[in-house]
Design a protein around this motif. Structure first.
Motif, mmCIF file in Angstrom:
data_model
loop_
_atom_site.group_PDB
_atom_site.id
_atom_site.type_symbol
_atom_site.label_atom_id
_atom_site.label_comp_id
_atom_site.label_asym_id
_atom_site.label_seq_id
_atom_site.Cartn_x
_atom_site.Cartn_y
_atom_site.Cartn_z
ATOM 1 N N PHE A 1 0.824 -1.216 0.000
ATOM 2 C CA PHE A 1 0.000 0.000 0.000
ATOM 3 C C PHE A 1 0.857 1.266 0.000
ATOM 4 C CE2 PHE A 1 -2.632 3.385 1.654
ATOM 5 C CZ PHE A 1 -3.767 3.236 0.875
ATOM 6 N N CYS A 2 1.913 1.290 0.778
ATOM 7 C CA CYS A 2 2.754 2.476 0.891
ATOM 8 C C CYS A 2 3.812 2.557 -0.204
ATOM 9 C CB CYS A 2 3.448 2.510 2.248
ATOM 10 S SG CYS A 2 4.612 1.143 2.491
ATOM 11 N N THR A 3 4.008 1.473 -0.935
ATOM 12 C CA THR A 3 5.114 1.370 -1.885
ATOM 13 C C THR A 3 5.128 2.475 -2.942
ATOM 14 O OG1 THR A 3 5.204 -1.002 -1.490
ATOM 15 C CG2 THR A 3 6.323 -0.180 -3.462
ATOM 16 N N PRO A 4 4.007 2.836 -3.569
ATOM 17 C CA PRO A 4 4.073 3.917 -4.555
ATOM 18 C C PRO A 4 4.655 5.217 -3.983
ATOM 19 C CG PRO A 4 2.003 2.764 -4.770
ATOM 20 C CD PRO A 4 2.663 2.239 -3.519
ATOM 21 N N GLY A 5 4.257 5.559 -2.769
ATOM 22 C CA GLY A 5 4.784 6.767 -2.143
ATOM 23 C C GLY A 5 6.268 6.678 -1.862
ATOM 24 N N PHE A 6 6.722 5.524 -1.378
ATOM 25 C CA PHE A 6 8.160 5.331 -1.152
ATOM 26 C C PHE A 6 8.930 5.419 -2.463
ATOM 27 C CE2 PHE A 6 7.164 3.473 3.038
ATOM 28 C CZ PHE A 6 8.175 4.038 3.797
ATOM 29 N N LEU A 7 8.410 4.798 -3.512
ATOM 30 C CA LEU A 7 9.105 4.817 -4.799
ATOM 31 C C LEU A 7 9.246 6.231 -5.347
ATOM 32 C CD1 LEU A 7 7.509 1.662 -6.462
ATOM 33 C CD2 LEU A 7 9.913 1.941 -5.788
ATOM 34 N N LEU A 8 8.178 7.026 -5.283
ATOM 35 C CA LEU A 8 8.245 8.389 -5.811
ATOM 36 C C LEU A 8 9.104 9.284 -4.944
ATOM 37 C CD1 LEU A 8 6.780 9.221 -8.496
ATOM 38 C CD2 LEU A 8 5.842 7.178 -7.505
ATOM 39 N N THR A 9 9.080 9.082 -3.636
ATOM 40 C CA THR A 9 9.955 9.841 -2.739
ATOM 41 C C THR A 9 11.417 9.501 -3.032
ATOM 42 O OG1 THR A 9 8.264 9.932 -1.017
ATOM 43 C CG2 THR A 9 10.549 10.265 -0.314
ATOM 44 N N ALA A 10 11.699 8.216 -3.180
ATOM 45 C CA ALA A 10 13.064 7.777 -3.482
ATOM 46 C C ALA A 10 13.505 8.222 -4.858
ATOM 47 C CB ALA A 10 13.161 6.260 -3.353
#
Length: 160
Positions: free
Chosen positions: A104-113
């Motif tokens: 669930f949180c992965t898209p946000g982590f990917l775009l932040t990274a």
């Protein structure tokens, strides 16, 4: 109820248009009007980071930005990462390093990274720098170690 306005935006390299009321958030516009459901909504207060997208190259919380503010800009969502060298490296590293569980949180982590990798010193990223960058993203499933490792791995695989 306000009259919907036309919003023209480049999303993941493709010119897109849709209609939304002036008070519609970018997250809702992406999900409901453009059918890009990879952007997730968690807290809807800008705290959890699940809704992070890139607007004009900067990571932003799409639950806090109005869709009309994105008109005329370039937006990258998680669906567009495959078209970006840094995005591909991140996706491969997150898989290889087991940096996700429920996802669930992965898209946000990917775009932040993604923002971090684009701005990083080609000499490599330190764990403290990565932790600082992702500190605004919340995950209920992991201990963050694998996420930090994945970002470091992705940075090392890009080669400056």
């Amino acid at each position: 109820m306000a009259e919907p306005v036309r919003i023209d935006v480049v999303v993941n390299g493709e010119q897109r248009a849709g209609f939304a009321e002036p008070r519609t958030t970018l997250a809702d516009f992406l999900r409901e009007e453009l059918a890009l459901t990879g952007t997730h909504l968690g807290c809807e207060h800008g705290v959890c980071g699940a809704c992070t997208v890139m607007v004009g190259g900067d990571a932003v919380r799409s639950c806090l930005m109005l869709a009309v503010q994105a008109a005329g800009t370039q937006v990258t969502t998680v669906e567009g990462l495959a078209d970006d060298v840094h995005g591909r490296a991140l996706q491969r590293a997150f898989t290889a390093e087991h940096a996700l569980q429920c996802g669930f949180c992965t898209p946000g982590f990917l775009l932040t990274a993604l923002e971090l990798l684009r701005e990083a010193d080609p000499g490599g990223l330190g764990d403290d720098e990565i932790r600082e960058a992702i500190s605004g993203n919340l995950c209920r499933c992991t201990g963050y170690e694998n996420i930090v490792t994945a970002v470091r791995t992705a940075g090392g695989n890009i080669g400056g």
